[in-house]
Write a protein that holds these residues in place. Structure first.
Motif, PDB file in Angstrom:
ATOM      1  N   UNK A 156       0.842  -1.205   0.000  1.00  0.00           N
ATOM      2  CA  UNK A 156       0.000   0.000   0.000  1.00  0.00           C
ATOM      3  C   UNK A 156       0.877   1.254   0.000  1.00  0.00           C
ATOM      4  N   UNK A 157       1.932   1.179   0.828  1.00  0.00           N
ATOM      5  CA  UNK A 157       2.860   2.313   0.901  1.00  0.00           C
ATOM      6  C   UNK A 157       3.567   2.519  -0.447  1.00  0.00           C
ATOM      7  N   UNK A 158       3.998   1.393  -1.030  1.00  0.00           N
ATOM      8  CA  UNK A 158       4.708   1.491  -2.315  1.00  0.00           C
ATOM      9  C   UNK A 158       3.822   2.140  -3.377  1.00  0.00           C
ATOM     10  N   UNK A 159       2.560   1.685  -3.442  1.00  0.00           N
ATOM     11  CA  UNK A 159       1.636   2.212  -4.460  1.00  0.00           C
ATOM     12  C   UNK A 159       1.451   3.719  -4.261  1.00  0.00           C
ATOM     13  N   UNK A 160       1.184   4.088  -2.999  1.00  0.00           N
ATOM     14  CA  UNK A 160       0.920   5.500  -2.704  1.00  0.00           C
ATOM     15  C   UNK A 160       2.142   6.376  -2.968  1.00  0.00           C
ATOM     16  N   UNK A 161       3.299   5.873  -2.493  1.00  0.00           N
ATOM     17  CA  UNK A 161       4.542   6.642  -2.664  1.00  0.00           C
ATOM     18  C   UNK A 161       4.885   6.759  -4.142  1.00  0.00           C
ATOM     19  N   UNK A 162       4.740   5.643  -4.883  1.00  0.00           N
ATOM     20  CA  UNK A 162       5.030   5.616  -6.315  1.00  0.00           C
ATOM     21  C   UNK A 162       4.139   6.597  -7.055  1.00  0.00           C
ATOM     22  N   UNK A 163       2.841   6.529  -6.748  1.00  0.00           N
ATOM     23  CA  UNK A 163       1.860   7.413  -7.394  1.00  0.00           C
ATOM     24  C   UNK A 163       2.218   8.878  -7.111  1.00  0.00           C
ATOM     25  N   UNK A 164       2.552   9.154  -5.870  1.00  0.00           N
ATOM     26  CA  UNK A 164       2.848  10.527  -5.444  1.00  0.00           C
ATOM     27  C   UNK A 164       4.115  11.044  -6.140  1.00  0.00           C
ATOM     28  N   UNK A 165       5.144  10.187  -6.185  1.00  0.00           N
ATOM     29  CA  UNK A 165       6.422  10.626  -6.774  1.00  0.00           C
ATOM     30  C   UNK A 165       6.246  10.899  -8.269  1.00  0.00           C
ATOM     31  N   UNK A 166       5.484  10.033  -8.934  1.00  0.00           N
ATOM     32  CA  UNK A 166       5.318  10.182 -10.384  1.00  0.00           C
ATOM     33  C   UNK A 166       4.427  11.370 -10.751  1.00  0.00           C
ATOM     34  N   UNK A 167       3.420  11.662  -9.911  1.00  0.00           N
ATOM     35  CA  UNK A 167       2.470  12.730 -10.234  1.00  0.00           C
ATOM     36  C   UNK A 167       2.694  14.022  -9.464  1.00  0.00           C
ATOM     37  N   UNK A 168       3.779  14.110  -8.798  1.00  0.00           N
ATOM     38  CA  UNK A 168       4.018  15.253  -7.916  1.00  0.00           C
ATOM     39  C   UNK A 168       4.495  16.482  -8.693  1.00  0.00           C
ATOM     40  N   UNK A 169       4.116  17.627  -8.140  1.00  0.00           N
ATOM     41  CA  UNK A 169       4.668  18.877  -8.661  1.00  0.00           C
ATOM     42  C   UNK A 169       6.090  18.951  -8.108  1.00  0.00           C
ATOM     43  N   UNK A 170       7.042  18.570  -8.950  1.00  0.00           N
ATOM     44  CA  UNK A 170       8.410  18.369  -8.451  1.00  0.00           C
ATOM     45  C   UNK A 170       9.139  19.677  -8.124  1.00  0.00           C
ATOM     46  N   UNK A 171       8.434  20.795  -8.360  1.00  0.00           N
ATOM     47  CA  UNK A 171       9.071  22.072  -8.038  1.00  0.00           C
ATOM     48  C   UNK A 171       9.233  22.212  -6.526  1.00  0.00           C
ATOM     49  N   UNK A 172       8.400  21.439  -5.773  1.00  0.00           N
ATOM     50  CA  UNK A 172       8.462  21.530  -4.293  1.00  0.00           C
ATOM     51  C   UNK A 172       9.694  20.810  -3.749  1.00  0.00           C
ATOM     52  N   UNK A 173      10.203  19.875  -4.528  1.00  0.00           N
ATOM     53  CA  UNK A 173      11.446  19.162  -4.203  1.00  0.00           C
ATOM     54  C   UNK A 173      11.410  18.392  -2.879  1.00  0.00           C
ATOM     55  N   UNK A 174      10.223  18.047  -2.432  1.00  0.00           N
ATOM     56  CA  UNK A 174      10.165  17.220  -1.218  1.00  0.00           C
ATOM     57  C   UNK A 174       8.952  16.296  -1.267  1.00  0.00           C
ATOM     58  N   UNK A 175       9.198  15.007  -0.979  1.00  0.00           N
ATOM     59  CA  UNK A 175       8.119  14.001  -1.028  1.00  0.00           C
ATOM     60  C   UNK A 175       7.349  14.009   0.296  1.00  0.00           C
ATOM     61  N   UNK A 176       6.590  15.058   0.532  1.00  0.00           N
ATOM     62  CA  UNK A 176       5.929  15.247   1.833  1.00  0.00           C
ATOM     63  C   UNK A 176       4.952  14.132   2.174  1.00  0.00           C
ATOM     64  N   UNK A 177       4.130  13.720   1.197  1.00  0.00           N
ATOM     65  CA  UNK A 177       3.084  12.723   1.505  1.00  0.00           C
ATOM     66  C   UNK A 177       3.676  11.362   1.871  1.00  0.00           C
TER      67      UNK A 177
END
Lengths: 230, 279
Positions: free
Chosen positions: A99-120
């Motif tokens: 579950x963590x992998x799916x969520x983290x993967x989804x977040x990293x791929x769809x993230x606004x990378x300008x923030x430069x931090x994987x907060x979620x």
């Protein structure tokens, strides 16, 4: 600025302490679960060094941090899995992993990378780790053993994980809503937590290995007579 | 709600962050401290219980050793005070001077010595029987208890009766001896302290347990008294009963009958599984 740089350097180099003490007391730390934590400490140190050498707005830095969050969660999960006695809790860890992998993967791929931090993913990791650590303590207090809880290496490692996760939880949650400058201003929380975590891990690697003994098996004669020299 | 406030550009993020982090840390540290203290408390409690149990076992062991010593002293006294003088008298009759005496005196001396030796044999047999009743060894618990109760009844001091309802299969000889000693001790106590006019023993089987119950109409004790005596330094016989029953994983209950007329003592002994015969 000077204090922040000192703190940054201290936080980065505090990662060396557990590595050194693990290797110094290799004989007493030669356990599968401790090797997992050692691997984590080494990777954490390498990530800090790598991330520190990258420019602030680099995309690579974002990927390094994101990848490390996943590795960190995986290693902590393995460590907790090896320590839990209850099958239910072990299943909980295993179930939370994909579950963590799916969520983290989804977040990293769809993230606004300008923030430069994987907060979620980082916040999710913190909250899951806090839950698992509390479950671990609950399991410990229901399982009566003669040895006191703080005489085990596992206790200090769990305390390190728990203190780090709870201290950084609010920072990671709010990081999503902060600007990069604001995040930088509050980043000292993470640095201090990291130092505390590394110190606690060092304690875990220094203390002697103590195998808990069920209360019913404890012999009082042991306190009166010395074992014969073989 | 908290997230909404953070989302708001005017919200004091630093305060939320500060109080959130401090709160989380305080909770974590509080939890860890609570767990440490709770565990220490539980362990101390468990250790205290174990120590108490050990003290109890020590007392039982002391009682058993003291009883053994008393038994040895009794045997030593019997041998020294009874068998010793008898054999010494027999020796006097059979001294070296006997050959110089006339035939009639010789015959008389030999006859007297023989009588004394017979008495000594009987005395030693009695001592031996008190150590291990032959009826118990040869015919089992039921016969030995019957024998004991008949002797008590025969003395005329008390009406004693017993009934075994279901004792078709004998227990292991060691177990029978332990149960017999417990019954002997209980009966002894009743004879010595209760001033009862009757004593009745019944045996029954219930499930996988053997029950033996003694009824008497004298002064008795209840479970509370028994436990108090067990913890104190007195009540050597009761401690001995307890340690013997512990060997069989048995239990004992002292109670007053519902009618308040009798006292009951119930012994419960689980039947041991037969060990498979060796190859």
């Amino acid at each position: 600025m000077f204090t922040k740089n000192i703190l940054k350097a201290l936080s980065g180099f505090s990662g060396i302490l557990p590595i050194v003490f693990f290797l110094l007391f290799l004989k007493r730390n030669n356990e599968k679960k401790l090797w997992v934590i050692f691997l984590y400490v080494v990777l954490s140190f390498l990530t800090d060094v790598t991330a520190g050498s990258l420019p602030d707005h680099s995309q690579t830095k974002f990927y390094v941090f994101s990848f490390f969050t996943i590795i960190e969660y995986t290693l902590f999960s393995i460590f907790l899995y090896l320590n839990f006695k209850s099958k239910k809790l072990r299943w909980m860890i295993l179930a939370a992993l994909p579950l963590f992998y799916i969520l983290a993967g989804y977040y990293i791929l769809n993230k606004d990378q300008s923030k430069l931090f994987d907060a979620v993913p980082a916040s999710l990791e913190s909250i899951l780790m806090i839950i698992f650590c509390v479950s671990f303590f609950f399991e410990q207090i229901t399982d009566v053993e003669v040895s006191f809880i703080y005489s085990s290496k596992t206790f200090w490692i769990i305390v390190a994980i728990m203190v780090y996760s709870s201290a950084t939880f609010f920072l990671f949650v709010s990081a999503e809503f902060l600007t990069q400058e604001e995040r930088k201003a509050y980043w000292f929380i993470n640095l201090i937590s990291n130092i505390i975590k590394n110190l606690l891990l060092t304690i875990a690697f220094i203390i002697p290995n103590h195998k808990p003994q069920p209360i019913s098996e404890r012999r009082y004669d042991d306190e009166l007579f010395q074992k014969p020299a073989l | 709600m908290l997230l909404l406030r953070i989302n708001d550009p005017d919200s004091p993020v630093s305060l939320v962050l500060f109080f959130g982090t401090v709160g989380m840390l305080a909770l974590t540290i509080g939890l860890i401290v609570f767990i440490i203290f709770h565990q220490r408390k539980v362990i101390r409690y468990q250790m205290r219980l174990q120590r108490l149990e050990q003290e109890q076992q020590k007392m039982l062991l002391n009682a058993s050793i003291r009883l053994q010593e008393e038994e040895r002293q009794r045997i030593a006294a019997d041998l020294h005070d009874d068998a010793g003088p008898l054999l010494a008298t027999a020796r006097l009759y059979l001294n070296e001077n006997l050959v110089n005496l006339d035939k009639t005196t010789q015959l008389q001396s030999i006859y007297n010595a023989k009588q004394i030796i017979d008495d000594t044999i009987q005395l030693i047999r009695n001592i031996s029987h008190s150590l291990m009743p032959p009826t118990l060894k040869n015919f089992g618990l039921e016969s030995a208890v019957n024998d004991l109760f008949q002797k008590i009844s025969g003395s005329g001091s008390m009406n004693a009766s017993c009934r075994f309802h279901d004792y078709r299969e004998r227990l292991h000889p060691d177990e029978e001896l332990i149960i017999f000693r417990v019954i002997q001790e209980l009966v002894n106590n009743i004879l010595k302290h209760s001033n009862a006019s009757f004593i009745h023993l019944t045996q029954n089987l219930g499930g996988n347990k053997l029950y033996i119950r003694l009824h008497h109409d004298g002064r008795g004790i209840t479970q509370n008294d028994f436990e108090k005596l067990n913890k104190s330094n007195v009540g050597l016989g009761l401690k001995n009963i307890q340690s013997r029953l512990k060997l069989l994983q048995g239990r004992i209950f002292f109670e007053k009958d519902m009618s308040q007329t009798y006292y009951k003592v119930t012994i419960e002994i689980p039947k041991q599984e037969e060990e498979p015969a060796g190859e």
